[in-house]
Scaffold this motif. Structure first.
Motif, short mmCIF file in Angstrom:
data_model
loop_
_atom_site.label_atom_id
_atom_site.label_comp_id
_atom_site.label_asym_id
_atom_site.label_seq_id
_atom_site.Cartn_x
_atom_site.Cartn_y
_atom_site.Cartn_z
N GLY A 1 0.74 -1.17 -0.32
CA GLY A 1 -0.03 0.43 0.09
C GLY A 1 1.23 1.00 -0.13
N ILE A 2 1.37 1.64 0.77
CA ILE A 2 2.69 2.21 0.78
C ILE A 2 3.82 2.38 -0.58
N VAL A 3 3.76 1.83 -0.96
CA VAL A 3 5.18 2.31 -2.62
C VAL A 3 3.45 1.66 -3.37
N ARG A 4 2.57 1.53 -3.13
CA ARG A 4 1.69 2.21 -4.18
C ARG A 4 0.62 3.37 -4.18
N LEU A 5 0.85 3.69 -3.15
CA LEU A 5 0.16 5.45 -2.46
C LEU A 5 2.27 6.29 -3.57
N GLY A 6 3.33 5.88 -3.42
CA GLY A 6 4.27 6.68 -3.47
C GLY A 6 3.99 6.76 -5.49
N ARG A 7 3.84 4.94 -5.97
CA ARG A 7 3.54 4.75 -7.51
C ARG A 7 2.79 5.83 -7.94
N LEU A 8 1.43 6.77 -7.14
CA LEU A 8 1.00 6.98 -7.95
C LEU A 8 0.91 8.43 -7.88
N ALA A 9 1.45 8.96 -6.66
CA ALA A 9 1.80 10.30 -6.61
C ALA A 9 2.92 10.58 -7.67
N LEU A 10 4.10 9.52 -8.05
CA LEU A 10 5.06 9.68 -8.61
C LEU A 10 4.57 9.73 -10.74
N ALA A 11 3.10 9.10 -11.07
CA ALA A 11 2.79 8.77 -11.46
C ALA A 11 1.99 9.80 -12.22
N SER A 12 1.66 10.61 -10.78
CA SER A 12 0.02 11.78 -11.29
C SER A 12 1.45 13.63 -11.97
N VAL A 13 2.16 13.17 -11.06
CA VAL A 13 3.90 13.91 -11.42
C VAL A 13 4.39 13.45 -12.88
N LEU A 14 4.67 12.86 -12.98
CA LEU A 14 5.18 11.91 -14.37
C LEU A 14 4.48 12.16 -15.59
N GLY A 15 3.33 11.03 -15.60
CA GLY A 15 2.14 10.44 -16.03
C GLY A 15 2.34 8.92 -15.91
N ALA A 16 1.17 8.67 -16.15
CA ALA A 16 0.96 7.46 -15.87
C ALA A 16 2.04 6.34 -16.67
N ASP A 17 1.75 6.90 -18.08
CA ASP A 17 2.73 5.91 -19.09
C ASP A 17 3.81 5.39 -18.56
N LYS A 18 4.25 6.20 -17.15
CA LYS A 18 6.22 6.29 -17.29
C LYS A 18 6.39 5.06 -15.93
N VAL A 19 5.10 5.33 -14.81
CA VAL A 19 5.25 4.95 -13.71
C VAL A 19 4.35 3.55 -13.54
N SER A 20 4.80 2.11 -13.13
CA SER A 20 3.82 0.99 -13.08
C SER A 20 3.12 0.92 -11.87
N VAL A 21 1.74 1.01 -11.82
CA VAL A 21 1.03 1.15 -10.76
C VAL A 21 0.92 -0.47 -10.47
N GLY A 22 0.98 -1.45 -11.73
CA GLY A 22 0.37 -2.93 -11.28
C GLY A 22 -0.57 -2.93 -13.11
N ASP A 23 -0.60 -3.72 -12.54
CA ASP A 23 -1.74 -4.59 -13.89
C ASP A 23 -3.15 -5.26 -13.72
N ALA A 24 -4.14 -5.02 -14.93
CA ALA A 24 -5.46 -4.22 -15.06
C ALA A 24 -5.20 -5.74 -16.20
N GLY A 25 -6.45 -5.95 -16.85
CA GLY A 25 -6.28 -7.10 -18.17
C GLY A 25 -7.80 -7.44 -17.87
N LYS A 26 -8.17 -8.31 -19.10
CA LYS A 26 -9.84 -8.42 -19.78
C LYS A 26 -8.98 -10.65 -19.70
N ILE A 27 -10.34 -10.89 -18.86
CA ILE A 27 -10.09 -11.92 -19.04
C ILE A 27 -11.26 -12.57 -19.78
N THR A 28 -11.10 -13.84 -21.12
CA THR A 28 -11.86 -14.78 -21.37
C THR A 28 -11.67 -16.10 -21.15
N LEU A 29 -12.83 -16.40 -21.08
CA LEU A 29 -13.14 -17.98 -21.19
C LEU A 29 -13.97 -18.83 -21.74
#
Length: 168
Positions: A140-168
């Motif tokens: 959680g703490i690292v996530r908050l730091g990354r979110l803050a950094l992403a808000s300054v540098l841009g979300a495309d420059k800082v990874s805060v995790g993964d998202a995706g679609k699942i198809t079965l």
């Protein structure tokens, strides 16, 4: 967040991984007037194979809703870990005693005085067709730091995790 798409056996494995320690899911059904109803449901800790099983009472409103419209949404979350999962599927009501016994867990006894032999007991079977997930790759703490950094540098420059679609 990096976007990923997984399907088939890889999708099943992803759902298994994300839900392995979660014991409560939110099951959302559609009422006959189109409103959505969500309620917490106990979920088994058995291996996911593409189908979810929930113990229910035959006289519950969700059973009537599923009989009218079998489309459901099942949601899982672990906020402390930054994990969220939303699964779509088609539900059905199963009254087979052998299957009820197979998927029975001790906590369900609180709702059924005759346990798995109670005539009011049934299963909701959800055949998952797909879903979406979001998961953080850090605490959680690292996530908050990354979110803050992403808000300054841009979300495309800082990874805060993964998202995706699942198809079965």
């Amino acid at each position: 967040m990096a976007e990923k798409n997984v399907s088939g056996a890889e999708g099943i494995a992803k759902i298994k991984e994300l839900t392995k320690d979660i014991h409560i899911a939110m099951l959302t059904t559609v009422a006959d007037d189109g409103t959505l109803h969500a309620r917490p449901m106990g979920t088994e800790s058995t291996d996911f194979d593409g189908t979810l099983w929930f113990i229910t009472r035959l006289d519950s409103g969700k059973v009537d809703e599923i009989r009218e419209d079998s489309h459901v949404l099942v949601s899982y979350e672990q906020p402390k870990d930054g994990m969220y999962l939303s699964l779509q599927g088609r539900a059905g009501i199963v009254k087979d005693r052998a299957l009820i016994k197979q998927h029975w867990y001790k906590m369900a006894d609180a709702w059924f005085k005759e346990g798995s032999d109670d005539p009011a007991a049934a299963l909701i079977q959800v055949k998952v067709t797909g879903g979406e997930y979001w998961e953080s790759s850090s605490s959680g703490i690292v996530r908050l730091g990354r979110l803050a950094l992403a808000s300054v540098l841009g979300a495309d420059k800082v990874s805060v995790g993964d998202a995706g679609k699942i198809t079965l």
